[in-house]
Design a protein around this motif. Structure first.
Motif, short mmCIF file in Angstrom:
data_model
loop_
_atom_site.label_atom_id
_atom_site.label_comp_id
_atom_site.label_asym_id
_atom_site.label_seq_id
_atom_site.Cartn_x
_atom_site.Cartn_y
_atom_site.Cartn_z
N GLU A 1 46.59 31.27 36.26
CA GLU A 1 45.24 31.38 35.72
C GLU A 1 44.52 32.52 36.42
OE1 GLU A 1 41.94 30.57 37.12
OE2 GLU A 1 42.82 30.46 39.10
N TYR A 2 43.50 33.03 35.74
CA TYR A 2 42.59 33.94 36.41
C TYR A 2 41.22 33.85 35.76
CZ TYR A 2 43.35 37.66 32.83
OH TYR A 2 43.44 38.40 31.68
N LYS A 3 40.23 34.13 36.56
CA LYS A 3 38.84 34.12 36.15
C LYS A 3 38.29 35.48 36.49
CE LYS A 3 34.43 32.43 35.96
NZ LYS A 3 33.65 33.55 35.54
N ILE A 4 37.66 36.11 35.52
CA ILE A 4 37.10 37.43 35.79
C ILE A 4 35.65 37.46 35.33
CG2 ILE A 4 37.86 38.51 33.62
CD1 ILE A 4 38.68 40.92 35.60
N ASN A 5 34.80 38.03 36.15
CA ASN A 5 33.40 38.23 35.80
C ASN A 5 33.20 39.71 35.49
OD1 ASN A 5 33.29 35.87 37.98
ND2 ASN A 5 31.64 35.63 36.51
N LEU A 6 32.66 39.99 34.33
CA LEU A 6 32.35 41.36 33.93
C LEU A 6 30.92 41.63 34.39
CD1 LEU A 6 33.97 41.03 30.43
CD2 LEU A 6 34.97 42.12 32.45
N LEU A 7 30.78 42.49 35.38
CA LEU A 7 29.49 42.69 36.06
C LEU A 7 28.67 43.84 35.51
CD1 LEU A 7 30.91 42.29 39.67
CD2 LEU A 7 29.84 40.53 38.24
N ALA A 8 29.35 44.82 34.92
CA ALA A 8 28.67 46.01 34.39
C ALA A 8 29.59 46.63 33.34
CB ALA A 8 28.41 47.02 35.50
N PRO A 9 29.04 47.41 32.42
CA PRO A 9 29.91 48.09 31.45
C PRO A 9 30.94 48.96 32.18
CG PRO A 9 27.62 48.28 30.78
CD PRO A 9 27.62 47.69 32.17
N ALA A 10 32.17 48.91 31.72
CA ALA A 10 33.25 49.68 32.35
C ALA A 10 33.20 51.11 31.85
CB ALA A 10 34.60 49.04 32.05
N VAL A 11 32.48 51.94 32.60
CA VAL A 11 32.35 53.35 32.25
C VAL A 11 32.88 54.18 33.40
CG1 VAL A 11 30.39 53.02 30.71
CG2 VAL A 11 29.97 53.45 33.13
N GLY A 12 33.24 55.41 33.09
CA GLY A 12 33.75 56.34 34.08
C GLY A 12 34.89 57.12 33.47
N ASP A 13 35.48 57.99 34.27
CA ASP A 13 36.63 58.77 33.83
C ASP A 13 37.89 57.92 33.85
OD1 ASP A 13 35.37 61.46 33.46
OD2 ASP A 13 34.77 61.01 35.52
N HIS A 14 37.86 56.88 34.69
CA HIS A 14 38.94 55.89 34.71
C HIS A 14 38.41 54.62 35.36
CE1 HIS A 14 39.51 57.80 38.72
NE2 HIS A 14 39.89 56.58 39.11
N ILE A 15 39.17 53.55 35.21
CA ILE A 15 38.89 52.35 35.99
C ILE A 15 40.03 52.16 36.97
CG2 ILE A 15 37.40 51.19 34.32
CD1 ILE A 15 39.82 49.42 33.54
N GLU A 16 39.71 51.55 38.11
CA GLU A 16 40.71 51.25 39.11
C GLU A 16 40.67 49.76 39.40
OE1 GLU A 16 42.15 52.74 43.50
OE2 GLU A 16 40.00 52.73 43.09
N ALA A 17 41.78 49.09 39.14
CA ALA A 17 41.91 47.67 39.44
C ALA A 17 42.61 47.51 40.77
CB ALA A 17 42.70 46.96 38.34
N ILE A 18 42.08 46.63 41.61
CA ILE A 18 42.66 46.38 42.93
C ILE A 18 42.94 44.89 43.04
CG2 ILE A 18 42.34 46.53 45.43
CD1 ILE A 18 40.26 48.78 44.82
N GLY A 19 44.21 44.57 43.26
CA GLY A 19 44.60 43.19 43.51
C GLY A 19 44.90 43.03 44.98
N THR A 20 44.31 42.01 45.60
CA THR A 20 44.49 41.77 47.03
C THR A 20 44.86 40.30 47.24
OG1 THR A 20 42.77 43.40 47.50
CG2 THR A 20 43.39 41.93 49.30
N VAL A 21 45.94 40.07 47.94
CA VAL A 21 46.37 38.70 48.22
C VAL A 21 45.41 38.07 49.24
CG1 VAL A 21 48.18 37.25 49.22
CG2 VAL A 21 48.78 39.15 47.68
N ASN B 1 34.96 41.49 38.81
CA ASN B 1 35.66 40.88 39.93
C ASN B 1 36.12 39.49 39.51
OD1 ASN B 1 33.30 39.35 40.13
ND2 ASN B 1 33.42 39.23 42.33
N GLY B 2 37.12 39.00 40.22
CA GLY B 2 37.64 37.69 39.85
C GLY B 2 38.63 37.18 40.86
N GLN B 3 39.26 36.10 40.47
CA GLN B 3 40.27 35.45 41.30
C GLN B 3 41.42 35.01 40.41
OE1 GLN B 3 39.08 33.04 44.73
NE2 GLN B 3 40.26 31.37 43.81
N GLN B 4 42.61 35.00 40.98
CA GLN B 4 43.82 34.73 40.23
C GLN B 4 44.74 33.84 41.03
OE1 GLN B 4 46.47 38.12 40.36
NE2 GLN B 4 46.96 37.85 38.21
N THR B 5 45.44 32.97 40.33
CA THR B 5 46.48 32.14 40.93
C THR B 5 47.80 32.47 40.24
OG1 THR B 5 44.90 30.37 41.33
CG2 THR B 5 47.23 29.78 41.45
N LEU B 6 48.84 32.69 41.05
CA LEU B 6 50.17 33.02 40.54
C LEU B 6 51.17 32.01 41.06
CD1 LEU B 6 49.05 36.21 41.77
CD2 LEU B 6 50.26 36.47 39.61
#
Length: 151
Positions: free
Chosen positions: A91-111, A139-144
């Motif tokens: 499962e994962y839960k993600i909160n969309l905090l602001a419109p995703a704008v920019g030249d790119h997006i960067e996703a960071i997963g941290t254990v 931002n969000g949280q994920q369980t694997l």
């Protein structure tokens, strides 16, 4: 995970394993995403902004944002598991905090916690402009769950 560990690079064997698995994902290839960092317990994935990944207002679509966040967390977890193991998202839960704008997006997963069966990750997604300005857009949280392996 401590800050020092997150600054290290994963071993060449782990980097190859993660990159090979990532390269086998049809969705990441379709979206045009790429891994930019593989460290123990931490993976960064970049998705360039282009019309094919936007929604009707020109923002990067929440589905694309969520997909790269999910993959970043999954690969972060994989960096800490034995070679004969894999992971699947429970499962994962993600909160969309602001419109995703920019030249790119960067996703960071941290254990946050790597257990014998379950791993929990923090997910962060930033909108990044070419001038370096970064905005936290999700931002969000994920369980694997760990698949396979005996170690």
């Amino acid at each position: 995970m401590n800050d020092r560990t997150q600054q290290e690079e994963a071993s060449p064997v782990v980097r190859k394993r993660v990159q090979d698995s990532f390269d086998a994902q049809g969705l990441m290839a379709h979206l045009g995403a790429r891994i930019t960092k593989i460290a123990p317990g931490r993976v960064h994935i970049v998705l360039p902004a282009r019309p094919e990944v936007t929604q009707q207002h020109g923002y990067i679509h929440a589905g694309a944002t969520s997909a790269v966040a999910d993959s970043a967390g999954g690969y972060a977890a994989l960096t800490l598991l034995p070679e004969d193991c894999d992971v699947l998202t429970v499962e994962y839960k993600i909160n969309l905090l602001a419109p995703a704008v920019g030249d790119h997006i960067e996703a960071i997963g941290t254990v946050l916690k790597s257990g014998r069966t379950l791993t929990v990750c923090r997910l962060e997604v930033y909108g990044v402009r070419d001038d370096g300005e970064r905005t936290l857009v999700a931002n969000g949280q994920q369980t694997l769950i760990r698949m396979g392996g005996t170690g």
